[in-house]
Design a protein around this motif. Sequence first.
Motif, PDB file in Angstrom:
ATOM      1  N   GLU A  57      33.742  56.033  61.142  1.00 25.43           N
ATOM      2  CA  GLU A  57      34.847  55.810  62.081  1.00 25.43           C
ATOM      3  C   GLU A  57      34.337  55.758  63.518  1.00 25.43           C
ATOM      4  N   ASP A  58      33.270  56.499  63.774  1.00 21.26           N
ATOM      5  CA  ASP A  58      32.658  56.546  65.103  1.00 21.26           C
ATOM      6  C   ASP A  58      31.146  56.510  64.911  1.00 21.26           C
ATOM      7  N   VAL A  59      30.480  55.529  65.507  1.00 20.17           N
ATOM      8  CA  VAL A  59      29.048  55.331  65.273  1.00 20.17           C
ATOM      9  C   VAL A  59      28.238  56.561  65.662  1.00 20.17           C
ATOM     10  N   ASP A  60      28.511  57.130  66.827  1.00 20.83           N
ATOM     11  CA  ASP A  60      27.737  58.288  67.287  1.00 20.83           C
ATOM     12  C   ASP A  60      27.903  59.480  66.348  1.00 20.83           C
ATOM     13  N   VAL A  61      29.119  59.686  65.869  1.00 23.63           N
ATOM     14  CA  VAL A  61      29.372  60.782  64.924  1.00 23.63           C
ATOM     15  C   VAL A  61      28.643  60.517  63.607  1.00 23.63           C
ATOM     16  N   SER A  62      28.656  59.271  63.159  1.00 19.86           N
ATOM     17  CA  SER A  62      27.977  58.914  61.909  1.00 19.86           C
ATOM     18  C   SER A  62      26.472  59.119  62.022  1.00 19.86           C
ATOM     19  N   ILE A  63      25.909  58.770  63.166  1.00 19.27           N
ATOM     20  CA  ILE A  63      24.476  58.995  63.385  1.00 19.27           C
ATOM     21  C   ILE A  63      24.160  60.484  63.310  1.00 19.27           C
ATOM     22  N   GLU A  64      24.998  61.311  63.926  1.00 16.96           N
ATOM     23  CA  GLU A  64      24.769  62.759  63.895  1.00 16.96           C
ATOM     24  C   GLU A  64      24.884  63.304  62.476  1.00 16.96           C
ATOM     25  N   ARG A  65      25.829  62.786  61.703  1.00 18.00           N
ATOM     26  CA  ARG A  65      25.978  63.241  60.316  1.00 18.00           C
ATOM     27  C   ARG A  65      24.749  62.874  59.496  1.00 18.00           C
ATOM     28  N   LEU A  66      24.242  61.669  59.690  1.00 18.09           N
ATOM     29  CA  LEU A  66      23.058  61.250  58.951  1.00 18.09           C
ATOM     30  C   LEU A  66      21.837  62.065  59.377  1.00 18.09           C
ATOM     31  N   LYS A  67      21.723  62.362  60.657  1.00 20.70           N
ATOM     32  CA  LYS A  67      20.633  63.212  61.138  1.00 20.70           C
ATOM     33  C   LYS A  67      20.701  64.596  60.486  1.00 20.70           C
ATOM     34  N   THR A  68      21.914  65.132  60.354  1.00 17.25           N
ATOM     35  CA  THR A  68      22.096  66.448  59.738  1.00 17.25           C
ATOM     36  C   THR A  68      21.661  66.427  58.276  1.00 17.25           C
ATOM     37  N   ILE A  69      22.008  65.358  57.567  1.00 18.30           N
ATOM     38  CA  ILE A  69      21.604  65.223  56.166  1.00 18.30           C
ATOM     39  C   ILE A  69      20.080  65.219  56.053  1.00 18.30           C
ATOM     40  N   ILE A  70      19.427  64.472  56.924  1.00 19.54           N
ATOM     41  CA  ILE A  70      17.967  64.369  56.877  1.00 19.54           C
ATOM     42  C   ILE A  70      17.318  65.719  57.165  1.00 19.54           C
ATOM     43  N   ILE A  71      17.813  66.420  58.184  1.00 21.35           N
ATOM     44  CA  ILE A  71      17.257  67.739  58.523  1.00 21.35           C
ATOM     45  C   ILE A  71      17.408  68.701  57.344  1.00 21.35           C
ATOM     46  N   ALA A  72      18.590  68.684  56.714  1.00 16.75           N
ATOM     47  CA  ALA A  72      18.826  69.573  55.572  1.00 16.75           C
ATOM     48  C   ALA A  72      17.903  69.233  54.407  1.00 16.75           C
TER      49      ALA A  72
END
Length: 207
Positions: A170-185
């Motif tokens: 829904e929001d590109v910046d939020v989606s990028i942060e979510r994907l970054k969180t997945i990668i870190i985890a």
Amino acid sequence: MKSTSLLLVISAPSGAGKTTVTRGVLKAFPEIQFSVSMCTRSKRDNERDGIDYFFVSEENFKDCMARGDLVEWTKIYDDYYGTTKRVVEDMLSAGVNVIFDIDSKGARAIKELYPDNAVLIFILPPFMEDLRIRLLGRMTDSQEEIEKRLQGAEEELRAISIYDYWIINEDVDVSIERLKTIIIAEKSRLKRMPQVIKERFNILQES
């Protein structure tokens, strides 16, 4: 020693914003490499051979298929796309984390071949109608091509159950942060504990 590399497979219907989200994550994690696929379609004006795709003839692509050189491949409309085994094996041997921009068929193949390394993420639009609006807004495809892409999107959505994570873009910046969180985890999972940590804390075996 088994590789702890992440094979991050990013899939999405055309128009869901996958490319923008992926570029944002690659900028945040410069150590992650992007897997460059082979394809038989014509190169667009803004694309670079060896950077966006390896552009090859259909004959060359089919030769690779016949030799078993491809980890995954698919045909989209009249063009072939695929990933070579050499690319994946070289990345695993080097301990490099990799992002793949491939469809659900390719995602399934990567997961079956590399179950300990594959992490599958599916990016969705807020609603199906958003896809139509975005595709129309590109002004690069004919109406017939747009309808084909929408039909392909429905087929991709039916395969979502094979994925490990989903992101509604829904929001590109939020989606990028979510994907970054997945990668870190995923990088922090115990099964990917680097050898240096095991040695530093005298962890001789995993429970």
